[in-house]
Enzyme design. Structure first.
Site, mmCIF file in Angstrom:
data_model
loop_
_atom_site.group_PDB
_atom_site.id
_atom_site.type_symbol
_atom_site.label_atom_id
_atom_site.label_comp_id
_atom_site.label_asym_id
_atom_site.label_seq_id
_atom_site.Cartn_x
_atom_site.Cartn_y
_atom_site.Cartn_z
ATOM 1 N N ILE A 95 1.121 10.369 52.321
ATOM 2 C CA ILE A 95 0.986 10.997 51.014
ATOM 3 C C ILE A 95 1.443 9.880 50.050
ATOM 4 C CG2 ILE A 95 3.007 12.135 50.749
ATOM 5 C CD1 ILE A 95 -0.143 13.333 49.212
ATOM 6 N N THR A 141 4.325 8.704 44.528
ATOM 7 C CA THR A 141 5.561 7.850 43.741
ATOM 8 C C THR A 141 5.056 6.656 43.540
ATOM 9 O OG1 THR A 141 7.017 9.659 45.047
ATOM 10 C CG2 THR A 141 8.162 7.660 43.688
ATOM 11 N N THR A 194 6.881 7.530 52.595
ATOM 12 C CA THR A 194 6.942 7.669 53.921
ATOM 13 C C THR A 194 5.795 7.598 54.787
ATOM 14 O OG1 THR A 194 8.657 9.333 53.106
ATOM 15 C CG2 THR A 194 8.371 9.348 55.431
ATOM 16 N N GLU A 210 5.479 21.748 51.431
ATOM 17 C CA GLU A 210 6.479 20.426 51.432
ATOM 18 C C GLU A 210 7.771 20.736 51.071
ATOM 19 O OE1 GLU A 210 6.955 16.268 48.822
ATOM 20 O OE2 GLU A 210 5.129 17.513 48.685
#
Length: 440
Positions: free
Chosen positions: A157, A160, A194, A277
């Site tokens: 995902i 950010t 990540t 999440e």
């Protein structure tokens, strides 16, 4: 002989009665512990020293159907049937997987205490795949999901950015359509992503419209040597095994068919997975705090100072007791939230539990901070050393910021929780008022 610690596991795994767990949950827990301990936890500290998790670990999880539990309950049973992935670890069927199974999985994945190691396995499947499952077109799903769900390819995902973290509405990465209308041309940067260094695809938040949340969309962006994409690993203060990446996007051509759902709905799609999440973060961080406390309890039973073991010092017992109260309280709350998620529809859970889950996520970071700080302090010089008896707690301490910031930073979560709870209270009060008038 190993030293006993009363904080090694939550009460239900120490033989205490619980209203939540069935035999299916117990079987699943045993299967998870056996597999995850062997394939992941036994090597976690070694891999954290090296800064990477070998790729064969991912493949072993895929082969054992240990990737699918990263998805939110209920699982996508139709897809799993097509792919022959319906039998869960422990022998039950995917249609019976619930939020307590999910709790167990994330808790077991965190038992090493080093969250970046399981993060190398969990993050892409838990956060990158759900928006495609929920909102992707049939064509996009058919093209991408079989490889992602089976583990043949990996996702992440990518929300950010260097100048926009918790402020998702402030994202600046753009996706503009080409003149022929066949592609989005993506430009910008993503940071702290990540699993980014391994991912074949990113579920990426991009700006297709004007400023603010209404201008955001979600796009499946190919990575992994795709023209215009540059991916670099980021060195972090702690937890360097999760493949965290900086992604540069320079005129990256992405087929318009890779749009997830509709333009302008990106913020809503991102928010739809927030409960899952933040629960995953809350569960894993709480287990990490438990690991730090457990390691310290055992250390204090054997370490001698001033002619007696540390555990014989009242001040030591007081510090451990305060941490133990925090861990057990938070564990009980998160178990309760998992049970509530299981018994509410997604729509009800998003409304009724969103604020509480944000609060739990923020609280988990605070509890970890307290337990990790206590662990380092009571280990003394060993707790400040990157090897030897205190190596684990030293590494856990360096991961505290990684628990308090991602998934919505702590102060943002506390504020969000109160705002959502106020709105929920006002909504319930209005409903009661209407019901009262109707009765009159």
């Amino acid at each position: 002989m190993p030293t006993y610690s009363p904080f090694e596991d939550p009460p239900w795994l120490q033989g205490m009665p619980s209203p939540y767990y069935t035999e299916s949950h117990h079987r699943f827990q045993r299967a998870c512990r056996q597999f995850i301990d062997e394939k992941l936890n036994a090597h976690a500290i070694e891999w954290e020293r090296e800064g990477t998790v070998p790729p064969e670990v991912w493949h072993s999880f895929a082969e054992a159907n240990m990737l699918i539990p990263n998805l939110a309950a209920p699982l996508p049973v139709k897809w799993l049937r097509r792919l022959g992935l319906t039998t869960m670890p422990g022998g039950f069927q995917a249609q019976d997987f619930d939020d307590l199974h999910s709790y167990i999985y994330f808790d077991e994945m965190a038992r090493s205490g080093l969250l970046a190691v399981p993060g190398s396995i969990m993050a892409g499947m838990a956060y990158g795949v759900p928006p495609i499952l929920q909102y992707g077109s049939l064509e996009l799903q058919e093209r991408i999901l079989p490889d992602l769900l089976s583990g043949r390819k990996r996702s992440c995902i990518a929300v950010t950015e260097p100048d926009a973290g918790s402020d998702v509405a402030g994202l600046t990465t753009t996706a503009e359509k080409s003149e022929d209308g066949r592609y989005y041309i993506v430009n910008g940067n993503k940071k702290w992503i990540t699993n980014g260094i391994w991912a074949d695809f990113a579920t990426m938040a991009v700006r297709t419209g004007g400023s603010g949340a209404a201008g955001l969309s979600l796009l499946v962006v190919p990575l992994n040597s795709h023209p215009g994409v540059t991916t670099k690993k980021i060195a972090l203060g702690g937890g360097n095994t999760a493949g965290t990446a900086f992604i540069e996007l320079d005129d990256v051509k992405v087929p318009v068919e890779n749009l997830i759902g509709k333009e302008g709905m990106g913020m809503a799609y991102i928010m739809s997975n927030f409960n899952h999440e933040r629960m995953a973060v809350s569960i894993t961080v709480t287990r990490q705090a438990r690991v730090a406390l457990d390691a310290t309890f055992k250390y204090c039973l054997k370490r001698e100072a001033f002619g007696k073991v540390l555990m014989d010092q009242p001040v030591i017992r007081k510090r451990l007791a305060k941490c133990g109260a925090e861990v057990e309280t938070l564990t009980a709350w998160i178990e309760s939230l998992s049970y509530q998620l299981h018994h509410l529809s997604k729509q009800q859970a998003d409304i009724r539990l969103g604020g509480l889950i944000a609060l739990a996520k923020a609280k988990a970071g605070k509890v970890l901070e307290k337990c990790a700080s206590c662990a380092v302090l009571l280990h003394g010089g060993n707790g400040y050393t990157r090897s030897g008896q205190g190596e684990l707690v030293e590494k856990i301490y360096r991961e505290v910021s990684g628990a308090r910031i991602p998934g919505g930073s702590e102060d943002v979560m506390f504020d969000l929780a109160v705002r959502q709870l106020v709105r929920q209270h006002a909504r319930l009060a209005e409903m009661e008022k209407k019901v009262g008038y109707a009765r009159l």
